[in-house]
Design an enzyme around this catalytic site. Structure first.
Site, mmCIF file in Angstrom:
data_model
loop_
_atom_site.group_PDB
_atom_site.id
_atom_site.type_symbol
_atom_site.label_atom_id
_atom_site.label_comp_id
_atom_site.label_asym_id
_atom_site.label_seq_id
_atom_site.Cartn_x
_atom_site.Cartn_y
_atom_site.Cartn_z
ATOM 1 C CB CYS A 1 5.781 13.751 2.146
ATOM 2 S SG CYS A 1 4.802 15.093 1.453
ATOM 3 C CD GLN B 1 4.454 11.258 8.902
ATOM 4 O OE1 GLN B 1 3.783 12.159 8.376
ATOM 5 N NE2 GLN B 1 4.531 10.041 8.397
ATOM 6 C CE LYS C 1 2.172 6.578 5.649
ATOM 7 N NZ LYS C 1 2.215 7.566 4.558
ATOM 8 N N PRO D 1 -1.052 9.420 9.439
ATOM 9 C CG PRO D 1 1.217 9.843 9.765
ATOM 10 C CD PRO D 1 0.277 8.785 9.311
ATOM 11 C CG ASP E 1 -4.928 1.322 -3.725
ATOM 12 O OD1 ASP E 1 -5.124 2.546 -3.646
ATOM 13 O OD2 ASP E 1 -4.514 0.762 -4.769
#
Ligand SMILES: Cc1cc2nc3c(=O)[nH]c(=O)nc-3n(C[C@H](O)[C@H](O)[C@H](O)COP(=O)(O)O)c2cc1C
Length: 389
Positions: free
Chosen positions: A116, A86, A155, A32, A228
């Site tokens: 977040c 999400q 997450k 997301p 990454d």
């Protein structure tokens, strides 16, 4: 952990993934992405193979109060076979109420954002702030589990800061609260993108999922590594160093939806200029179909065009022009003119660096794609839906 079949042992990422009752066609997910993972971008990533894509993070409060913009963000294109959503919220109860509403809206899976880092989000007790309170992690997933029978995931990051990395405990609580999947971003909240992803931290989380599940005779949640992932090399590294069941691509897909193809085919994939041109024009068409042909739509598309405008000779000048477009038709015209300067078979990134300078790089320039794009600590640039929430 899900085993791959012996017949296809070299193509791990192409194997299907079972998340609760959901069958995902492969192990490469698109994250997301606030302000990015809208219908047009999801469609181009799905066409390049993304197994599962998500609507960007939504606020539980905005869902509860039926915020118009938030509901617009939930629009799904008929071609989208699978779609996740999400949510984040400032209490376990808020998240559970929002999930009940999301459950009725036809999504295939629901993810809870506990990662977040944006200051306005965390200071409202949302996103990675949840990680600071282990009981809240557990309660959030437990109440969410009671609110939906859809595949449920969380997450997370490794912890709030390096000093209080708590990934083992967080993942254990998520597992015991019966989530079907956990995605681990291998950084803490206080680390920016300049800190390389910590695969050993992701591995600790995955081991915790396995041991907590085994000790409690619960199913092991699907584990997804994130951070990454820019190409097949970094995807393999995440898999090999963590033992994850699948991976989630984030910045690696910006301006490079072919990254899904590369990872799924397990070999470097540099699109020819003709393919690049074709896909960018298609993205423009999808964008116009979704947002209209207005100056606002052009402004929203600009960031994608700048991400795309990398890796061909002479492309820096194109990027500078695209940065000023005020209409999608003008963007098409500029691209058409640029197309007369390059042979269709020119491969991307092979002859030049991201700015189109010949033979300057010694390493894969995809790594340079958007390292600067840092939505790290203190970033005030929120999407309207999050602000309203
Ligand atoms: C523009 C942008 C928007 C993001 N929005 C979200 C979001 O809505 N939800 C979320 O869980 N993570 C979001 N993230 C974080 C990414 O999903 C991911 O965890 C992070 O970028 C690390 O992966 P990477 O190093 O491969 O980019 C966002 C990242 C970026 C760059």
């Amino acid at each position: 952990m899900q085993e791959q079949s012996k017949s296809n042992k070299n193509l791990f990422f192409s194997e299907p993934l079972q998340v609760g009752k959901l069958r995902v066609k492969n192990r490469v997910l698109l994250a997301p992405l606030a302000g990015v993972s809208d219908v047009p971008f999801r469609r181009v990533c799905q066409e390049q193979g993304a197994g599962l894509t998500y609507v960007e993070m939504l606020s539980a409060t905005a869902i509860r109060y039926k915020n118009k913009r938030t509901f617009e963000m939930m629009v799904r294109h008929p071609s989208e076979n699978l779609l996740g959503v999400q949510v984040t919220g400032s209490s376990a109860e808020d998240v559970a109420i929002a999930i009940e509403q999301l459950d009725a809206l036809g999504f295939d899976t629901i993810d809870i954002n506990m990662g977040c880092p944006v200051k306005k989000v965390t200071s409202a007790g949302c996103g990675s702030a949840i990680l600071k309170d282990p009981h809240r992690v557990e309660k959030t997933v437990r109440l969410a589990r009671q609110s939906t029978s859809l595949p449920l995931s969380a997450k997370i990051r490794l912890g709030f800061t390096r000093e209080d990395v708590n990934v083992t405990d967080t993942v254990s609580r998520i597992t015991l609260s019966a989530a079907d999947m956990v995605t681990i971003h291998g950084r803490t909240r206080s680390e920016s993108y300049s800190t390389p992803v910590d695969c050993s931290g992701v591995r600790l989380g995955i081991q915790s999922a396995i041991s907590s599940a085994c000790n409690s005779a619960r199913p092991i949640p699907v584990t997804i590594g994130n951070g990454d992932i820019f190409d097949i090399g970094s995807a393999r590294r995440m898999r090999e160093e963590t033992g994850c069941d699948g991976i989630m691509v984030s910045r690696g897909a910006l301006g490079n939806p072919w990254v899904f193809r590369e990872i799924l085919e397990e070999q470097t994939y540099n699109p020819t200029f003709a393919e690049w041109h074709d896909l960018v024009l298609r993205h423009l068409d999808y964008h116009q179909a979704h947002c209209g042909n207005t100056p606002t739509a052009a402004a929203l598309m600009r960031k994608h065009l700048l991400w795309y405008a990398k890796g061909y000779p002479g492309i820096k000048a194109l990027r500078d022009t695209l940065n000023r477009i005020e209409s999608l038709d003008v963007a098409r015209e500029i691209l058409k003119n640029f197309a007369t300067t390059l042979a269709p078979e020119t491969p991307r990134f092979v002859w030049c660096d991201v700015d189109g300078n010949a033979n300057k790089y010694m390493y894969d320039p995809k790594y340079e794609m958007d390292r600067q794009l840092d939505r790290g600590v203190g970033d005030e640039d929120l999407t309207p839906a999050t602000q309203e929430g």
